[in-house]
Design a protein around this motif. Structure first.
Motif, PDB file in Angstrom:
ATOM      1  N   ASN A 209      21.348 -77.398  18.955  1.00  0.00           N
ATOM      2  CA  ASN A 209      20.722 -78.013  20.125  1.00  0.00           C
ATOM      3  C   ASN A 209      20.740 -79.534  20.038  1.00  0.00           C
ATOM      4  O   ASN A 209      20.975 -80.221  21.040  1.00  0.00           O
ATOM      5  N   TYR A 210      20.514 -80.085  18.840  1.00  0.00           N
ATOM      6  CA  TYR A 210      20.504 -81.538  18.709  1.00  0.00           C
ATOM      7  C   TYR A 210      21.913 -82.121  18.760  1.00  0.00           C
ATOM      8  O   TYR A 210      22.138 -83.160  19.391  1.00  0.00           O
ATOM      9  N   LEU A 211      22.869 -81.467  18.099  1.00  0.00           N
ATOM     10  CA  LEU A 211      24.230 -81.982  18.141  1.00  0.00           C
ATOM     11  C   LEU A 211      24.776 -81.954  19.562  1.00  0.00           C
ATOM     12  O   LEU A 211      25.479 -82.880  19.995  1.00  0.00           O
ATOM     13  N   ALA A 212      24.439 -80.901  20.318  1.00  0.00           N
ATOM     14  CA  ALA A 212      24.881 -80.831  21.716  1.00  0.00           C
ATOM     15  C   ALA A 212      24.288 -81.976  22.528  1.00  0.00           C
ATOM     16  O   ALA A 212      24.969 -82.578  23.375  1.00  0.00           O
ATOM     17  N   ASN A 213      23.038 -82.292  22.263  1.00  0.00           N
ATOM     18  CA  ASN A 213      22.424 -83.398  23.001  1.00  0.00           C
ATOM     19  C   ASN A 213      23.017 -84.738  22.591  1.00  0.00           C
ATOM     20  O   ASN A 213      23.227 -85.617  23.428  1.00  0.00           O
ATOM     21  N   PHE A 214      23.296 -84.901  21.301  1.00  0.00           N
ATOM     22  CA  PHE A 214      23.955 -86.134  20.862  1.00  0.00           C
ATOM     23  C   PHE A 214      25.298 -86.307  21.569  1.00  0.00           C
ATOM     24  O   PHE A 214      25.662 -87.422  21.976  1.00  0.00           O
ATOM     25  N   ARG A 215      26.023 -85.204  21.707  1.00  0.00           N
ATOM     26  CA  ARG A 215      27.323 -85.291  22.393  1.00  0.00           C
ATOM     27  C   ARG A 215      27.131 -85.693  23.853  1.00  0.00           C
ATOM     28  O   ARG A 215      27.931 -86.474  24.401  1.00  0.00           O
ATOM     29  N   ARG A 216      26.100 -85.159  24.511  1.00  0.00           N
ATOM     30  CA  ARG A 216      25.838 -85.551  25.893  1.00  0.00           C
ATOM     31  C   ARG A 216      25.538 -87.045  25.993  1.00  0.00           C
ATOM     32  O   ARG A 216      25.779 -87.675  27.032  1.00  0.00           O
ATOM     33  N   LEU A 217      25.013 -87.619  24.909  1.00  0.00           N
ATOM     34  CA  LEU A 217      24.704 -89.047  24.879  1.00  0.00           C
ATOM     35  C   LEU A 217      25.895 -89.897  24.456  1.00  0.00           C
ATOM     36  O   LEU A 217      25.767 -91.121  24.352  1.00  0.00           O
ATOM     37  N   GLY A 218      27.039 -89.261  24.219  1.00  0.00           N
ATOM     38  CA  GLY A 218      28.255 -90.007  23.933  1.00  0.00           C
ATOM     39  C   GLY A 218      28.673 -90.050  22.478  1.00  0.00           C
ATOM     40  O   GLY A 218      29.672 -90.707  22.147  1.00  0.00           O
ATOM     41  N   PHE A 219      27.944 -89.372  21.591  1.00  0.00           N
ATOM     42  CA  PHE A 219      28.326 -89.334  20.182  1.00  0.00           C
ATOM     43  C   PHE A 219      29.341 -88.215  19.953  1.00  0.00           C
ATOM     44  O   PHE A 219      29.461 -87.281  20.753  1.00  0.00           O
ATOM     45  N   SER A 220      30.077 -88.308  18.849  1.00  0.00           N
ATOM     46  CA  SER A 220      31.125 -87.333  18.553  1.00  0.00           C
ATOM     47  C   SER A 220      30.918 -86.758  17.159  1.00  0.00           C
ATOM     48  O   SER A 220      30.025 -87.183  16.410  1.00  0.00           O
ATOM     49  N   ASP A 221      31.781 -85.820  16.797  1.00  0.00           N
ATOM     50  CA  ASP A 221      31.678 -85.197  15.483  1.00  0.00           C
ATOM     51  C   ASP A 221      31.769 -86.228  14.355  1.00  0.00           C
ATOM     52  O   ASP A 221      31.187 -86.027  13.277  1.00  0.00           O
ATOM     53  N   GLU A 222      32.486 -87.298  14.581  1.00  0.00           N
ATOM     54  CA  GLU A 222      32.578 -88.339  13.555  1.00  0.00           C
ATOM     55  C   GLU A 222      31.204 -88.934  13.244  1.00  0.00           C
ATOM     56  O   GLU A 222      30.955 -89.375  12.118  1.00  0.00           O
ATOM     57  N   ASP A 223      30.314 -88.950  14.221  1.00  0.00           N
ATOM     58  CA  ASP A 223      28.976 -89.499  14.018  1.00  0.00           C
ATOM     59  C   ASP A 223      28.072 -88.573  13.210  1.00  0.00           C
ATOM     60  O   ASP A 223      26.993 -88.989  12.790  1.00  0.00           O
ATOM     61  N   PHE A 224      28.518 -87.323  13.008  1.00  0.00           N
ATOM     62  CA  PHE A 224      27.669 -86.354  12.309  1.00  0.00           C
ATOM     63  C   PHE A 224      28.033 -86.210  10.829  1.00  0.00           C
ATOM     64  O   PHE A 224      27.427 -85.427  10.106  1.00  0.00           O
ATOM     65  N   ALA A 225      29.025 -86.960  10.371  1.00  0.00           N
ATOM     66  CA  ALA A 225      29.442 -86.878   8.976  1.00  0.00           C
ATOM     67  C   ALA A 225      28.529 -87.730   8.094  1.00  0.00           C
ATOM     68  O   ALA A 225      27.941 -88.724   8.543  1.00  0.00           O
ATOM     69  N   ASP A 226      28.405 -87.314   6.846  1.00  0.00           N
ATOM     70  CA  ASP A 226      27.693 -88.095   5.820  1.00  0.00           C
ATOM     71  C   ASP A 226      26.276 -88.471   6.233  1.00  0.00           C
ATOM     72  O   ASP A 226      25.821 -89.604   6.017  1.00  0.00           O
ATOM     73  N   GLY A 227      25.589 -87.529   6.851  1.00  0.00           N
ATOM     74  CA  GLY A 227      24.197 -87.754   7.221  1.00  0.00           C
ATOM     75  C   GLY A 227      23.999 -88.511   8.511  1.00  0.00           C
ATOM     76  O   GLY A 227      22.860 -88.787   8.899  1.00  0.00           O
ATOM     77  N   GLY A 228      25.080 -88.844   9.199  1.00  0.00           N
ATOM     78  CA  GLY A 228      24.979 -89.550  10.464  1.00  0.00           C
ATOM     79  C   GLY A 228      25.511 -90.964  10.373  1.00  0.00           C
ATOM     80  O   GLY A 228      25.241 -91.690   9.413  1.00  0.00           O
ATOM     81  N   SER A 229      26.270 -91.370  11.371  1.00  0.00           N
ATOM     82  CA  SER A 229      26.822 -92.719  11.405  1.00  0.00           C
ATOM     83  C   SER A 229      25.704 -93.739  11.598  1.00  0.00           C
ATOM     84  O   SER A 229      24.599 -93.420  12.047  1.00  0.00           O
ATOM     85  N   ASP A 230      25.995 -95.001  11.274  1.00  0.00           N
ATOM     86  CA  ASP A 230      25.019 -96.054  11.518  1.00  0.00           C
ATOM     87  C   ASP A 230      24.635 -96.105  12.994  1.00  0.00           C
ATOM     88  O   ASP A 230      23.457 -96.327  13.336  1.00  0.00           O
TER      89      ASP A 230
END
Length: 288
Positions: A209-230
């Motif tokens: 649910n959170y990753l889907a919402n992050f994607r709706r906000l413009g984030f991508s799978d790259e932002d979910f690596a290593d605990g989250g991008s800056d």
């Protein structure tokens, strides 16, 4: 937007704290610092024991749940607890419910929307008024349901950009009370470490649910690596000096929120000093 959606006076800023960290002393100090509400997180049970503890330890602050998990708390028992608390502390409790994380709740949780509808029906039968409850909502359908069947929405792990879109979806009447995390400190590298730990349970465990919402906000799978991008960490956790963090929290109000539930993150786990430093920057006046 309207705080008239519920009779519970939440104030402008509240504090989101896990039920395991919410002691009577912590609730009393949060009230003394001037915050308007305590949000009890970490899936409190149907007995609402932590809610009762917080209300008994305070005299005016509102207490809300953020949120009771519909898969683990029986709706009839929860309604019984609501009525008991209302008789003991009238007008001070707002019941937040939600479907939680699909990954943690088993195969039956794959259709959360219908399950939340059924749960709200059960709360209706149990005598919990619609204006005394809110629904955890991120996606469009759940936001719509929160407006139709409750006082409004309590979105978790969101930023002001989400809040702006949620207000547009909800319209001006329903309550919108987002949660936002805060890690104070002048050293951005250190605050990001603290912030990343606060996000890790959601990002590292790939909670849908959170990753889907992050994607709706413009984030991508790259932002979910290593605990989250800056970029993701900075968007979801207000950091820096109290004044800088307060400005990020106020951005939710400017985007259409009625109330912001602040979740303090601390390197040593002691959240009360964070709240004490932040309160003046939010314009809150300590009592006593």
């Amino acid at each position: 937007m309207s705080l008239n959606a519920t009779a519970v006076d939440l104030g402008t800023y509240g504090v989101w704290v896990t039920r395991t960290d919410l002691t009577a002393d912590a609730a009393a100090e949060i009230e003394r610092l001037g915050y308007g509400a305590v949000w009890v997180g970490g899936s409190p049970g149907a007995d609402l024991e932590e809610v009762s503890t917080a209300l008994a330890a305070t005299s005016r602050i509102a207490v809300a749940t953020g949120i009771v998990n519909i898969w683990t708390a029986d709706a009839e028992a929860l309604a019984d607890s609501f009525r008991r608390i209302e008789s003991e502390h009238p007008g001070r409790f707002l019941l937040g419910i939600g479907a939680g994380h699909r990954e943690a709740n088993g195969p039956e949780a794959v259709r959360p929307f219908g399950a939340v509808v059924d749960y709200l029906d059960a709360l209706d039968r149990g005598g919990v008024p619609a204006d005394r409850r809110v629904v955890a909502a991120l996606g469009p359908r759940m936001l719509g349901l929160s407006a139709e069947r409750s006082a409004g929405a309590h979105p978790y792990l969101v930023n002001p950009e989400f809040t702006r879109g949620a207000r547009e979806a909800l319209g001006q009447g329903p309550l919108l009370a987002p949660e936002h995390k805060v890690a104070l400190g002048e050293d951005r590298e250190r605050t990001r470490r603290t912030a990343r730990r606060g996000l890790s349970v959601y990002v590292d465990n790939r909670l849908t649910n959170y990753l889907a919402n992050f994607r709706r906000l413009g984030f991508s799978d790259e932002d979910f690596a290593d605990g989250g991008s800056d970029a993701l960490v900075d968007a979801m956790v207000a950091q820096g000096a109290p004044e800088s963090a307060a400005a990020e929290l106020r951005a939710h109000l400017e985007a259409g929120a009625d109330h912001v539930a602040v979740q303090p993150l601390a390197e040593d786990g002691d959240i009360l000093p964070v709240l004490a430093r932040l309160a003046p920057a939010l314009g809150l006046a300590a009592r006593g």
